[in-house]
Design a protein around this motif. Structure first.
Motif, mmCIF file in Angstrom:
data_model
loop_
_atom_site.group_PDB
_atom_site.id
_atom_site.type_symbol
_atom_site.label_atom_id
_atom_site.label_comp_id
_atom_site.label_asym_id
_atom_site.label_seq_id
_atom_site.Cartn_x
_atom_site.Cartn_y
_atom_site.Cartn_z
ATOM 1 N N SER A 93 8.709 -74.932 25.348
ATOM 2 C CA SER A 93 7.386 -74.502 25.665
ATOM 3 C C SER A 93 6.506 -74.772 24.411
ATOM 4 N N SER A 94 5.170 -74.831 24.786
ATOM 5 C CA SER A 94 4.253 -75.301 23.677
ATOM 6 C C SER A 94 4.064 -74.112 22.568
ATOM 7 N N ASP A 95 3.323 -74.212 21.511
ATOM 8 C CA ASP A 95 3.066 -73.299 20.704
ATOM 9 C C ASP A 95 1.885 -72.555 21.360
ATOM 10 N N GLY A 96 2.022 -71.162 21.026
ATOM 11 C CA GLY A 96 1.260 -70.069 21.656
ATOM 12 C C GLY A 96 1.508 -69.728 23.024
ATOM 13 N N ALA A 97 2.646 -70.333 23.953
ATOM 14 C CA ALA A 97 2.856 -70.056 24.965
ATOM 15 C C ALA A 97 3.677 -68.465 25.104
ATOM 16 N N THR A 98 3.770 -67.930 26.230
ATOM 17 C CA THR A 98 4.333 -66.616 26.532
ATOM 18 C C THR A 98 5.511 -66.880 27.336
ATOM 19 N N VAL A 99 6.496 -66.230 26.984
ATOM 20 C CA VAL A 99 7.759 -65.930 27.563
ATOM 21 C C VAL A 99 7.932 -64.564 28.070
ATOM 22 N N ALA A 100 8.362 -64.445 29.370
ATOM 23 C CA ALA A 100 8.287 -63.072 29.967
ATOM 24 C C ALA A 100 9.830 -62.642 30.305
ATOM 25 N N ILE A 101 10.274 -61.426 30.154
ATOM 26 C CA ILE A 101 11.289 -61.103 30.327
ATOM 27 C C ILE A 101 11.314 -59.708 31.347
ATOM 28 N N PHE A 152 24.633 -63.274 23.557
ATOM 29 C CA PHE A 152 24.491 -64.497 23.056
ATOM 30 C C PHE A 152 23.976 -65.156 24.426
ATOM 31 N N ALA A 153 24.371 -64.896 25.596
ATOM 32 C CA ALA A 153 24.015 -65.754 26.747
ATOM 33 C C ALA A 153 22.318 -65.313 26.945
ATOM 34 N N LEU A 154 21.881 -64.282 26.800
ATOM 35 C CA LEU A 154 20.284 -64.176 26.687
ATOM 36 C C LEU A 154 19.741 -64.903 25.606
ATOM 37 N N GLN A 155 20.495 -65.001 24.476
ATOM 38 C CA GLN A 155 19.690 -65.687 23.464
ATOM 39 C C GLN A 155 19.774 -67.298 23.838
ATOM 40 N N GLN A 156 20.617 -67.747 24.360
ATOM 41 C CA GLN A 156 20.791 -69.211 24.958
ATOM 42 C C GLN A 156 19.528 -69.522 25.649
ATOM 43 N N ILE A 157 19.179 -68.668 26.807
ATOM 44 C CA ILE A 157 18.386 -68.913 27.823
ATOM 45 C C ILE A 157 16.940 -68.758 26.973
ATOM 46 N N LEU A 158 16.605 -67.874 26.040
ATOM 47 C CA LEU A 158 15.547 -67.732 25.437
ATOM 48 C C LEU A 158 15.183 -68.772 24.369
ATOM 49 N N GLU A 159 16.173 -69.242 23.817
ATOM 50 C CA GLU A 159 16.111 -70.478 22.732
ATOM 51 C C GLU A 159 15.601 -71.674 23.657
ATOM 52 N N ASN A 160 16.228 -71.833 25.065
ATOM 53 C CA ASN A 160 15.809 -73.154 25.639
ATOM 54 C C ASN A 160 14.240 -72.491 25.992
ATOM 55 N N ALA A 161 13.847 -71.549 26.627
ATOM 56 C CA ALA A 161 12.529 -71.207 26.804
ATOM 57 C C ALA A 161 11.546 -71.334 25.579
ATOM 58 N N SER A 198 15.850 -61.203 18.008
ATOM 59 C CA SER A 198 16.437 -62.317 17.057
ATOM 60 C C SER A 198 15.923 -63.649 17.333
ATOM 61 N N VAL A 199 15.833 -64.168 18.607
ATOM 62 C CA VAL A 199 15.173 -65.435 19.103
ATOM 63 C C VAL A 199 13.756 -65.644 18.195
ATOM 64 N N GLN A 200 13.151 -64.403 18.560
ATOM 65 C CA GLN A 200 11.605 -64.573 18.022
ATOM 66 C C GLN A 200 11.631 -64.758 16.403
ATOM 67 N N ARG A 201 12.397 -64.208 15.926
ATOM 68 C CA ARG A 201 12.508 -64.141 14.354
ATOM 69 C C ARG A 201 12.948 -65.792 13.850
ATOM 70 N N ALA A 202 13.997 -66.227 14.502
ATOM 71 C CA ALA A 202 14.550 -67.579 14.120
ATOM 72 C C ALA A 202 13.492 -68.562 14.595
ATOM 73 N N SER A 203 12.645 -68.324 15.572
ATOM 74 C CA SER A 203 11.842 -69.416 16.104
ATOM 75 C C SER A 203 10.694 -70.043 15.233
ATOM 76 N N THR A 204 10.555 -71.433 15.279
ATOM 77 C CA THR A 204 9.806 -72.078 14.351
ATOM 78 C C THR A 204 8.394 -72.282 15.019
ATOM 79 N N LYS A 205 8.502 -72.054 16.322
ATOM 80 C CA LYS A 205 7.088 -72.054 17.255
ATOM 81 C C LYS A 205 6.200 -71.206 16.606
ATOM 82 N N ARG A 206 4.795 -71.555 16.777
ATOM 83 C CA ARG A 206 3.929 -70.821 16.099
ATOM 84 C C ARG A 206 3.271 -69.745 17.234
ATOM 85 N N ASP A 207 2.903 -68.681 17.090
ATOM 86 C CA ASP A 207 2.171 -67.824 18.243
ATOM 87 C C ASP A 207 2.859 -67.610 19.319
#
Length: 366
Positions: A273-281, A260-269, A229-238
């Protein structure tokens, strides 16, 4: 002593024996004491003016204290009623408890015991009033947020449709660069306002009183849903999400709130973060404890800001622009939701090197 309204606390003493009423009055000099010799007289007195507490005998001519207790509680469930009784039988005590008596005073009356019982009962009354006020405030906040979302939905939709018309019209006229940039800015502001309104309502719902029994939640499924859900809503590229789900741990709780709690953390990540960065879970389970670690390589958090990050409305603003979107409630909500589930949350971060948020929850028994 004063009540919440700043007036002297009023205690109504009900007993057919004048000597008992006078004895109680002398032992309660710090209060304003009213007297009644029968249940009928007590009800008339109770209706005539505000009473903070009723202290009543059980056996009286023309009625009894337990019937009086029931009548008072029927009209005012928050009323504080203490029963004075010289009877030691369990039936009298059980009947009074079933009628919601707040405490008992044994006859013959001991003034020290009486004062102690009065103070304890008034303390419980104050706590009940505080809780009632909190519930009332929560209901008011919920009603306000529902009203705001309802009232703003129509004008936001109207503005969005109007802006679409303007954008189509402008595209046919080949607008100047300045005009094009202004339209883009208007679209971004409109979407940001709509997002803020949605986030505020979602946060209120997530922190509201939980309904129903907790259910078994597959954390791997919750993590995948939140990430998607967070990845779909994100405007960050790549932006890339790396999932390392070593287990399918199950916990008892509320799936929507955990998500919802996980979404809040991921949205902050994503936000920091810069475009093209990686977020690991990463999801692991050891000795009956599930651990969810969300790691980003963003701007990080300065050491002096770390003690404040769970505070309401506090926002990390690395560039000091004052333009960070959101309300500063994300991590506050995360901590509250995790605590509701009997878990803990920790944040490790270094400025310029990224942040790791770790949630620890107890796994459900098989």
């Amino acid at each position: 002593m004063l009540n919440r309204s700043g007036k002297q606390i009023v205690i109504l003493v009900v007993d057919d024996e004048l000597v008992i009423r006078d004895l109680c009055s002398k032992g309660l000099r710090n209060y304003r004491v009213l007297q009644a010799g029968s249940p009928q007289e007590a009800l008339a007195c109770y209706a005539a003016e505000p009473v903070d507490m009723v202290l009543t005998d059980v056996q009286m001519p023309g009625g009894n204290g337990i019937d009086l207790l029931r009548e008072i509680k029927k009209n005012d469930p928050n009323a504080v009623v203490l029963i004075m009784t010289g009877f030691g039988d369990k039936e009298t005590v059980l009947e009074a408890l079933r009628a919601d008596a707040d405490d008992f005073i044994q006859k013959p009356v001991n003034l020290l015991q009486l004062q102690t019982a009065i103070e304890k009962a008034l303390g419980r009354r104050a706590l009940k009033e505080e809780l009632a006020a909190m519930h009332s405030l929560d209901s008011l906040k919920g009603a306000f947020l529902s009203l705001v979302s309802h009232k703003l939905k129509t004008p936001l939709t109207s503005l969005s449709l109007g802006l679409e018309e303007l954008e189509r019209y402008a595209s046919r006229l080949h607008p100047t660069e300045a005009c094009h940039l202004r339209l883009v800015s208007m679209r971004e502001d409109l979407e940001a306002l709509s997002s803020l309104m949605t986030s505020l309502v979602r946060m209120h719902q997530a922190l509201g009183v939980a309904g129903g029994e907790p259910v078994r939640c597959d954390l791997a499924e919750v993590v995948k849903s939140a990430a998607a859900s967070v990845q779909r809503a994100s405007t960050k590229r790549d932006m890339a999400l790396l999932l390392e789900l070593e287990t399918s741990a199950t916990v008892l709780g509320n799936r929507d709130r955990l998500m919802f709690a996980l979404q809040q953390i991921l949205e902050n990540a994503f936000k920091f973060s810069s475009d093209g960065a990686t977020v690991a879970i990463r999801l692991t389970c050891v000795d009956g404890h599930a651990e969810i670690a969300i790691q980003d390589s963003g701007c990080g958090i300065a050491e002096e800001e770390m003690p404040k990050i769970f505070e309401r409305f506090y926002q990390v603003d690395p560039d000091a622009t004052g333009q960070i979107p959101g309300f500063g409630l994300g991590l506050f909500c995360v901590r509250e939701i995790v605590r509701q589930h009997g878990g803990s949350v920790a944040v490790n971060s270094r400025l310029g090197q990224g942040t790791t948020v770790t949630i620890n929850l107890t796994c459900a028994e098989e």
